[in-house]
Design a protein around this motif. Structure first.
Motif, mmCIF file in Angstrom:
data_model
loop_
_atom_site.group_PDB
_atom_site.id
_atom_site.type_symbol
_atom_site.label_atom_id
_atom_site.label_comp_id
_atom_site.label_asym_id
_atom_site.label_seq_id
_atom_site.Cartn_x
_atom_site.Cartn_y
_atom_site.Cartn_z
ATOM 1 N N UNK A 58 0.869 -1.184 0.000
ATOM 2 C CA UNK A 58 0.000 0.000 0.000
ATOM 3 C C UNK A 58 0.898 1.224 0.000
ATOM 4 N N UNK A 59 0.732 2.069 -1.030
ATOM 5 C CA UNK A 59 1.632 3.224 -1.199
ATOM 6 C C UNK A 59 1.523 4.204 -0.033
ATOM 7 N N UNK B 79 -0.387 -6.347 2.066
ATOM 8 C CA UNK B 79 -1.529 -7.270 2.057
ATOM 9 C C UNK B 79 -1.085 -8.531 1.335
ATOM 10 N N UNK B 80 -1.357 -9.694 1.935
ATOM 11 C CA UNK B 80 -0.985 -10.961 1.297
ATOM 12 C C UNK B 80 -2.185 -11.908 1.290
ATOM 13 N N UNK B 81 -2.284 -12.703 0.251
ATOM 14 C CA UNK B 81 -3.355 -13.707 0.194
ATOM 15 C C UNK B 81 -2.720 -15.071 -0.007
ATOM 16 N N UNK C 24 -9.356 2.238 -6.726
ATOM 17 C CA UNK C 24 -9.832 3.525 -6.198
ATOM 18 C C UNK C 24 -8.858 4.147 -5.210
ATOM 19 N N UNK C 25 -7.633 4.360 -5.662
ATOM 20 C CA UNK C 25 -6.572 4.969 -4.848
ATOM 21 C C UNK C 25 -6.385 4.229 -3.524
ATOM 22 N N UNK C 26 -6.373 2.906 -3.607
ATOM 23 C CA UNK C 26 -6.140 2.020 -2.463
ATOM 24 C C UNK C 26 -7.224 2.115 -1.384
ATOM 25 N N UNK D 167 -15.039 -10.694 -4.785
ATOM 26 C CA UNK D 167 -15.502 -10.000 -3.565
ATOM 27 C C UNK D 167 -14.828 -8.634 -3.473
ATOM 28 N N UNK D 168 -15.640 -7.623 -3.123
ATOM 29 C CA UNK D 168 -15.142 -6.245 -3.039
ATOM 30 C C UNK D 168 -15.201 -5.781 -1.590
ATOM 31 N N UNK D 169 -14.064 -5.231 -1.122
ATOM 32 C CA UNK D 169 -13.945 -4.784 0.276
ATOM 33 C C UNK D 169 -13.575 -3.311 0.287
#
Length: 938
Positions: free
Chosen positions: A158-159, A165-167, A201-203, A216-218
């Motif tokens: 994340x800039x 973030x890892x999956x 969307x700019x993180x 899925x959107x968070x």
């Protein structure tokens, strides 16, 4: 003692027939100042850079032995990070094509790579479930993050915040705070493996792809930042929007906060976007700007979505409110603005679907300055396709811009053959026959065929014959590249074909339990006056089992036939009478060959053994355990009793049929080797594998000594065992979430040994000097001191300077691991030398890094040693003063650079305004001129 037999070494000469390996990702790279034209793709252990416009290979980034598993270009476009199957990561310079940095930390294949927005850090995820953050500038590992229970599938920086973030395949998405190096949040809203992730969307939004058809959107909300009262309602996290799907079960939005007091981010599910594909997500990615999102499953369709920016969302929302108000006015109702919001499908809109010619394995997309979306697809069948998407069109449609296919076959090559002049190579697969020039490795002919199983060049090298799975014999003319004749030779597959030694005909063996004899003949062509070559069936030998392989003896008196009942039967060619039966294999004989003088026959079987028989009495001379899997092909080197075997264990081996010895193993292929061919001169071997590559091996003039070969093999085995050993433990450290980034390798052990040798030399020289001084004192005159030859080679430097030279030569990425395996007995000397070096002000940064690491790992022993108290006190004073000096220099340089930057920016602004004023004046003049002309007309 008898003379030892001398062999000549075969070396890898080339890899060809491969467009791209389907086991890794594809990536656009900036080369020669252009973006969107060049793509980097994996090519077994190498990385190929293709020019999609010309269809040419412009650069090869050469790897070592391991297959490429992951690619990631740096943000500046100058470097490419490449992950390998053995867990190593190498960084290549795209301008020179050279490897700059190697990182060793993972114990299994690298599955994910990502640079931060400045390109200073690189994060890698692996099948070993661990994530490692690397410092690219310092060329060292920062730390290892543990937490996933299965392979890591994606990693994202994340800039705005120092977060990661890892999956993973363990169904979890983990959030890591890199300042404190711990996992502060785990999303457990997935029932199955999380295969891909992307930030939008700019993180402020995270999208995840799993094993179902939902994306899925968070929504991401940063807890520390102050909420903007003017922020549009649609962007605020208010739960699911209308028109979106949501699973209301508890586990769908459950979040585990391991440290609730240190919460940084709130992540809540806002809904799902339904894909058209019903299978798992294979790749999910956005372009660099985050305006477009694309994903694909295990099929041939790429789904492209457009992500609206905040301004576009606001405009659309205002339009919707206006519409709602208009509607309400007609019904004389009032509409509160807050009740109108955009659905997820309106914010993330489907653009189009791109249908590829085969299954997609990976893709990359880039938005060109012209406003065109460029997409490159890596397909399963050895093809790279690029598409252009015109976004200005009413209904955007993907147009295929290029397709790179000529460099290889679509399916596995099942048969190979060399021409009699050693120049042309024939390769045939399920869909085509290709003829390659051996010296240039260029494909000079491509001819469509049926599923090919065996092949040969007709004497004269102007025609080729292919035996197919459907039982046909296909005769091709190489000059025109056309099919001259096709005969139905067998009722089943044609498994084997062999040219007769008199070159007047050939023999075929098939699955219909027949061996058929053919002769070449010239027949009149109906379409032209000239005669053309044809094949005439002359004799047939009927057998009880399927025929797998046939071979003539060099004098053409005997014919060897391998059958499905695990035996090899030898017949007389003239009468077709039975002569010998060779039995002993437990599984069918898949390949065999007879040596040039007709005395020996070697058979290779699916039972992994090779047996060498005498052709006079049919006695088995020796049985050799050749491969770890089925022996697929066997051929004698012309005019010798040496032969090559190819196995399903991906190895090619050379054997001596007289001494029954294994001579050499040719390692290079990564999957099963299906076939090989030796050139008539014996100087070249070409092999084909399930990894889609063809490899050429060349006989060198270098003699091969078996004892040395065995020694090298033992060394390689030892190096492998070292890598598999338990990693050294740092005293006082528990196996927690974080750990050291590096791992013990043979290079780190060698580096530690070099440091130990240097310290030993330093000790010896210091003892000699003490002794020399005592002798001089006793003699009362100066006696010449003998200089050590190693120190003389370095330019007569002092022993302490020599230790520093050796220390500086240790790779930055291997420094910590080398010091970790260094015995404590060498540490006191090293600390005294560090004190001396730092006092002189040389390499302060490197020495401080090593010093702090040594203090960390040997803290108890150092503090407990009274002899080192004064050394540590001195180190404390000198280190603090030298580090302060270095910091002051850095600060001064930074201030100077910032001043220069401001100066340049100010100049640029002045020139920009000057240009703008000139343009404005010019427009004004043109307008006045136009007005005058209009007045004149009036």
């Amino acid at each position: 003692m008898g003379l030892t037999r001398q062999y000549l070494r075969y070396e890898p000469a080339a890899l060809f027939g491969l467009v791209a390996s389907a086991r890794s990702s594809v990536a656009f790279v900036a080369l020669r100042g252009e973006r969107g034209r060049y793509v980097a793709v994996p090519g077994c252990e190498h990385v190929f850079v293709w020019d999609t416009r010309k269809g040419e290979k412009v650069l090869i980034l050469k790897g070592l032995k391991q297959e490429v598993s992951c690619l990631c270009p740096s943000p500046d476009g100058l470097h490419l990070a490449v992950g390998y199957e053995d867990g190593s990561v190498r960084i290549f310079n795209l301008l020179s094509g050279e490897m700059n940095i190697t990182f060793n930390g993972h114990r299994a294949a690298v599955t994910a790579l990502q640079y931060d927005h400045l390109g200073g850090r690189l994060v890698s995820g692996s099948k070993d479930t661990e994530v490692i953050v690397w410092d690219v500038i310092n060329e060292s590992g920062l730390y290892r993050l543990r937490g996933h229970k299965d392979a890591v599938t994606q990693v994202l920086f994340l800039k705005e915040k120092n977060l990661l973030v890892t999956s993973g395949k363990d169904t979890l998405v983990k959030w890591w705070d890199l300042d404190t190096q711990h996992c502060f949040k785990t999303l457990v809203g997935h029932r199955t493996e999380v295969w891909g992730m992307a930030l939008l969307s700019k993180e402020k939004r995270l999208i995840t792809g799993s094993a179902d058809s939902e994306l899925r959107v968070w929504d991401i909300t940063y807890i520390q930042e102050v909420k903007d009262p003017d922020e549009p309602e649609s962007k605020k996290s208010k739960g699911p929007s209308p028109g979106t799907e949501e699973n209301t079960e508890e586990d769908e939005t459950l979040e585990l906060d391991e440290h609730p007091e240190e919460r940084i981010v709130k992540c809540s599910k806002v809904g799902s976007i339904v894909r058209e594909g019903r299978d798992r997500v294979v790749t999910l990615a956005t372009d660099r700007m985050g305006k477009f999102l694309a994903c694909h499953g295990t099929d041939a369709v790429l789904e492209v979505f457009a992500v609206l920016s905040e301004e576009e969302v606001q405009k659309k929302l205002e339009k919707k409110i206006k519409k709602a108000k208009k509607k309400a006015k007609q019904k004389s109702e009032e509409v509160p603005e807050r009740s109108v919001e955009l659905s997820l499908q309106e914010e993330i809109q489907r653009v189009t679907n791109v249908k590829a010619s085969s299954k997609i394995k990976s893709f990359d997309l880039i938005l060109s300055p012209k406003g065109e979306l460029k997409i490159v697809l890596l397909l399963q069948n050895n093809i790279i396709e690029s598409y252009n998407l015109d976004l200005s069109a009413q209904v955007p449609q993907a147009v295929r811009a290029s397709k790179i296919t000529i460099g290889g076959h679509r399916s596995d090559v099942r048969t190979l053959a060399f021409s009699s002049d050693n120049i042309a190579i024939l390769s045939a697969a399920a869909e085509s026959v290709k003829i390659w020039n051996r010296s240039t490795l260029q494909c000079i002919r491509t001819m469509d065929c049926e599923y090919a199983l065996c092949s040969l060049f007709v004497p004269g090298d102007r025609q080729v014959i292919i035996g197919t799975k459907t039982g046909k014999l296909q005769l091709y003319d190489l000059a025109s590249g056309s099919l001259i004749e096709a005969l139905n030779a067998h009722d089943g597959a044609v498994w084997s074909i062999a040219l007769s030694p008199d070159q007047r005909g050939f023999v075929t063996g098939g699955a219909d339990k027949c061996v058929k004899f053919w002769e070449f003949e010239l027949v009149k062509d109906e379409s032209s006056i000239q005669k053309r070559l044809s094949m005439k069936h002359v004799r047939i030998l009927q057998l009880d089992e399927d025929v797998l392989c046939v071979r003539y003896s060099p004098n053409q008196k005997l014919l060897a036939v391998s059958l499905l009942d695990c035996t090899v039967k030898i017949f007389y060619v003239d009468t077709l009478k039975f002569f010998l039966s060779l039995y002993g294999h437990k599984l069918p004989v898949l390949c065999m060959d007879i040596c040039y003088d007709g005395t020996l026959i070697a058979t290779g079987s699916a039972d992994r053994n090779v047996k060498i028989w005498g052709l006079d009495f049919g006695d088995c001379h020796r049985s050799l355990f050749a491969h770890d899997d089925s022996v697929m092909y066997l051929q004698f080197v012309p005019k010798s009793h040496l032969f090559f075997t190819a196995g399903k264990d991906s190895k090619i081996k050379q054997w001596d049929a007289d001494k029954f010895e294994h001579i050499q193993t040719l390692e290079g292929h990564h999957q099963e080797v299906w076939c090989l061919a030796l050139s008539p001169s014996g100087d070249y071997v070409v092999s084909a594998s399930h990894d889609k590559s063809l490899r050429l091996w060349e006989r060198t003039r270098e003699p091969l000594i078996l004892e040395e070969e065995r020694e090298m093999q033992r060394e390689a085995e030892y190096e492998e065992s070292v890598a598999k050993e338990e990693q050294p433990v740092v005293p006082g450290e528990t196996q927690g979430e974080t750990g050291l980034a590096g791992k013990k390798t043979i290079e780190t052990i060698k580096a530690a040994e070099r440091i130990m040798e240097a310290i030993e030399l330093y000790r010896e020289e210091m003892a000699k000097l003490k002794e020399h001084n005592a002798i001089c004192k006793a003699a009362g005159k100066e006696v010449p001191f003998p200089v050590n030859p190693i120190l003389r080679a370095y330019g007569n430097i002092t022993p302490s300077a020599y230790v520093l030279e050796v220390f500086k030569k240790v790779k930055s990425s291997e420094l910590e691991e080398s010091l970790l395996v260094l015995p404590f007995s060498y540490v006191p000397d090293l600390l005294r030398l560090f004190n001396e070096y730092i006092h002189l002000g040389s390499d302060v940064e490197l020495l401080c890094r090593a010093l702090l690491f040594l203090l960390k790992i040997h803290f108890g022993q150092i503090t407990g040693n009274h002899m080192l108290v004064t050394v540590i006190e001195d180190l404390k004073k000198t280190t603090i003063s030298r580090v302060s000096e270095a910091r002051d220099v850095l600060g001064f340089n930074m201030a100077g650079l910032q001043f220069l930057k401001r100066e340049i920016e100010a100049k640029d602004e002045v020139t920009f305004f000057a240009d703008a004023t000139e343009r404005f004046e010019e427009k004004k003049r043109k307008r006045k001129k136009k007005e005058k002309m209009v007045l004149a007309v009036l």
